[in-house]
Motif scaffolding. Sequence first.
Motif, PDB file in Angstrom:
ATOM      1  N   PHE B  60     -31.996   1.613   7.294  1.00  0.00           N
ATOM      2  CA  PHE B  60     -30.700   1.956   6.679  1.00  0.00           C
ATOM      3  C   PHE B  60     -29.656   2.153   7.774  1.00  0.00           C
ATOM      4  N   LYS B  61     -30.065   2.857   8.801  1.00  0.00           N
ATOM      5  CA  LYS B  61     -29.123   3.198   9.863  1.00  0.00           C
ATOM      6  C   LYS B  61     -28.685   1.938  10.622  1.00  0.00           C
ATOM      7  N   ARG B  62     -29.617   1.007  10.742  1.00  0.00           N
ATOM      8  CA  ARG B  62     -29.287  -0.212  11.477  1.00  0.00           C
ATOM      9  C   ARG B  62     -28.277  -1.059  10.711  1.00  0.00           C
ATOM     10  N   VAL B  63     -28.492  -1.194   9.411  1.00  0.00           N
ATOM     11  CA  VAL B  63     -27.614  -2.101   8.649  1.00  0.00           C
ATOM     12  C   VAL B  63     -26.293  -1.448   8.254  1.00  0.00           C
ATOM     13  N   LEU B  64     -26.218  -0.130   8.285  1.00  0.00           N
ATOM     14  CA  LEU B  64     -24.982   0.546   7.879  1.00  0.00           C
ATOM     15  C   LEU B  64     -23.922   0.422   8.968  1.00  0.00           C
ATOM     16  N   LYS B  65     -22.702   0.131   8.552  1.00  0.00           N
ATOM     17  CA  LYS B  65     -21.590   0.114   9.491  1.00  0.00           C
ATOM     18  C   LYS B  65     -21.353   1.511  10.065  1.00  0.00           C
ATOM     19  N   PRO B  66     -20.803   1.586  11.270  1.00  0.00           N
ATOM     20  CA  PRO B  66     -20.511   2.908  11.854  1.00  0.00           C
ATOM     21  C   PRO B  66     -19.558   3.725  10.993  1.00  0.00           C
ATOM     22  N   THR B  67     -18.740   3.037  10.211  1.00  0.00           N
ATOM     23  CA  THR B  67     -17.791   3.743   9.353  1.00  0.00           C
ATOM     24  C   THR B  67     -18.358   4.007   7.962  1.00  0.00           C
ATOM     25  N   GLY B  68     -19.604   3.620   7.739  1.00  0.00           N
ATOM     26  CA  GLY B  68     -20.185   3.710   6.407  1.00  0.00           C
ATOM     27  C   GLY B  68     -20.779   5.064   6.089  1.00  0.00           C
ATOM     28  N   SER B  69     -21.232   5.193   4.841  1.00  0.00           N
ATOM     29  CA  SER B  69     -21.850   6.437   4.382  1.00  0.00           C
ATOM     30  C   SER B  69     -23.183   6.157   3.711  1.00  0.00           C
ATOM     31  N   PHE B  70     -24.070   7.141   3.772  1.00  0.00           N
ATOM     32  CA  PHE B  70     -25.389   7.061   3.153  1.00  0.00           C
ATOM     33  C   PHE B  70     -25.534   8.277   2.245  1.00  0.00           C
ATOM     34  N   VAL B  71     -25.586   8.030   0.938  1.00  0.00           N
ATOM     35  CA  VAL B  71     -25.673   9.120  -0.030  1.00  0.00           C
ATOM     36  C   VAL B  71     -27.043   9.093  -0.678  1.00  0.00           C
ATOM     37  N   LEU B  72     -27.755  10.194  -0.556  1.00  0.00           N
ATOM     38  CA  LEU B  72     -29.139  10.280  -1.000  1.00  0.00           C
ATOM     39  C   LEU B  72     -29.266  11.292  -2.127  1.00  0.00           C
ATOM     40  N   ASN B  73     -29.635  10.805  -3.308  1.00  0.00           N
ATOM     41  CA  ASN B  73     -29.849  11.679  -4.470  1.00  0.00           C
ATOM     42  C   ASN B  73     -31.314  12.087  -4.514  1.00  0.00           C
ATOM     43  N   ILE B  74     -31.580  13.368  -4.389  1.00  0.00           N
ATOM     44  CA  ILE B  74     -32.970  13.817  -4.316  1.00  0.00           C
ATOM     45  C   ILE B  74     -33.072  15.269  -4.755  1.00  0.00           C
ATOM     46  N   LYS B  75     -34.258  15.665  -5.168  1.00  0.00           N
ATOM     47  CA  LYS B  75     -34.514  17.064  -5.495  1.00  0.00           C
ATOM     48  C   LYS B  75     -35.983  17.353  -5.286  1.00  0.00           C
ATOM     49  N   GLU B  76     -36.281  18.487  -4.700  1.00  0.00           N
ATOM     50  CA  GLU B  76     -37.672  18.835  -4.450  1.00  0.00           C
ATOM     51  C   GLU B  76     -38.341  19.302  -5.731  1.00  0.00           C
ATOM     52  N   ARG B  77     -39.618  19.038  -5.843  1.00  0.00           N
ATOM     53  CA  ARG B  77     -40.361  19.487  -7.009  1.00  0.00           C
ATOM     54  C   ARG B  77     -41.084  20.792  -6.698  1.00  0.00           C
ATOM     55  N   VAL B  78     -41.605  21.381  -7.750  1.00  0.00           N
ATOM     56  CA  VAL B  78     -42.346  22.624  -7.592  1.00  0.00           C
ATOM     57  C   VAL B  78     -43.805  22.304  -7.314  1.00  0.00           C
ATOM     58  N   VAL B  79     -44.361  22.882  -6.286  1.00  0.00           N
ATOM     59  CA  VAL B  79     -45.764  22.724  -5.956  1.00  0.00           C
ATOM     60  C   VAL B  79     -46.376  24.104  -5.800  1.00  0.00           C
ATOM     61  N   ALA B  80     -47.348  24.405  -6.627  1.00  0.00           N
ATOM     62  CA  ALA B  80     -48.040  25.696  -6.564  1.00  0.00           C
ATOM     63  C   ALA B  80     -47.060  26.853  -6.716  1.00  0.00           C
TER      64      ALA B  80
END
Lengths: 292, 292
Positions: B60-80
Amino acid sequence: MEYINKILLGDCGDVLKNLPENSVDLIFTSPPYADQRKNTYGGIHPDDYVEWFLPKSLEFKRVLKPTGSFVLNIKERVVAGERHTYVLDLILALRSQGWLWTEEYIWHKKNSFPGKWPNRFRDSWERLLHFTKDKKFKIYQENVMIPIGDWAKDRLSNLSDTDQIRDESKVNSGFGKNISNWVGRKKVYPTNVLYLATECSNKNHSAVFPVELPEWFIKLFTEPGDLVLDPFVGSGTTCFAAMELGRNYLGIDIVEEYIDLSHERLSGVQIRIPSVAEKKGDYSNERVEKNG
Amino acid sequence: MEYINKILLGDCGDVLKNLPENSVDLIFTSPPYADQRKNTYGGIHPDDYVEWFLPKSLEFKRVLKPTGSFVLNIKERVVAGERHTYVLDLILALRSQGWLWTEEYIWHKKNSFPGKWPNRFRDSWERLLHFTKDKKFKIYQENVMIPIGDWAKDRLSNLSDTDQIRDESKVNSGFGKNISNWVGRKKVYPTNVLYLATECSNKNHSAVFPVELPEWFIKLFTEPGDLVLDPFVGSGTTCFAAMELGRNYLGIDIVEEYIDLSHERLSGVQIRIPSVAEKKGDYSNERVEKNG
DNA sequence: GTTCCGCATGAATCGATAG
DNA sequence: ACTATCGATTCATGCGGAA
């Protein structure tokens, strides 16, 4: 008990050494954010924040009952254009100290601090990290129930016979069992997002969070008569909420000015009879109505 | 350009190796959460999640332009009974990889998954982690401005419950008239909390996030004609939003079924003229009206 | 054409039971 | 003991057919 309903002066890490272990039911606090309140607290550098915090949280863990909860209101600040990682580091460090990171609630601020920045928007939320000592802890979910959504009015007003019998057909559909359970139900459980306004201009004291915030967690995690601790008591909002709800409190702060402020603020509080205080749930729920 | 407006089959870490560096303007994606979609994806164990993710984010970092953005949608789950720390670990690991953790936006879900548990409430929010390669990056804040001012917000929140229930139509219609007056008049910047509903019953494709989510970030971080990448494209919502807004897209997924689904979904899309697409800001902002 | 109503569908989590 | 599966619980939303 010389530590009941007092506001004490000093570093909480020191003061708490005199408190017996397993004596506190809830710790709710908003510590000084790194470098944020430079004038009053001397400003902890973000890189030193975890190191600064850990000795104190060790005392928190000692005085907290095994069934108790520790709720930490915190948000990382921006350093050199980036969100600093001291809050993430702190969560990991607290787990290493033996705390369980049970949940992360979000305070979604209705009216956030105004301003404009070239690379971000206004910060409109803060973390409310919920730590416990044990997987089993005291929680009273009914105390914070909120009014049911509008959908219920339309959907449940008149149920057909099939709705009430529907029991065997679907396995995977959400309401597969029987909708009749919902008839007459007025309240539902909230979620882990609290939608509250910030306390803007309360003439004398400038609290960093609205009183509804500690109220919500005090009602959720304690019963009347329990002991609520705020080791960074500031203007005393947590103790105010505890007193108001018929809980005992203990506040600590290293800034003398805040001790006086808290005393002044608490002197005028009318302690409500527990049963009355619990009824107050309705009022609080209105404030959290968006929470769902 | 053979990678423009395509949905490709394969592991994104492999597929992206063929893409030239600095060619992408925005990466918006929602990777499979640890262990969550076991049947469709392989199901990554929480403890192995970071290790699984890092080789991909390096591409991702290689192909992204220096002026670009990387938005990651994520959420941790419950474990124990505890929130697992793999998301926190991932943030720290991505920083070690050279990413800047510029901001953390919150998706406050209107309709969260139902359920009741003894130690927590329904999870009603997810993280939208904003990473960049550089402190300077492209951002078009005006594209996501909200037309509603404080006047309107106060007006709305001051309506009593009975008003909202009984005279809903009246209120809405009267309010609608006023809204038309505000359009183009007063606009304010949003905050870093997005208040959106999940799309649950879109019979054909079950997207895990509403189309408004990628729309918002595409408008914020790209111009028409820019290239938007979703390396875990799933049902194609991100590419759908990009196409609709006159941006180019590239979608990748390892599940063949999703490739077909995305193709099918994108085939019927009407590409809007950029200027028209930008006007669409008003509509999108309505959906985000609580965002403030 | 509206409005209304039935209904299925969620990035879920816990505790108990089974292998 | 440790993992895998299963039932029970819960609430908001959009779709499609009916009034």
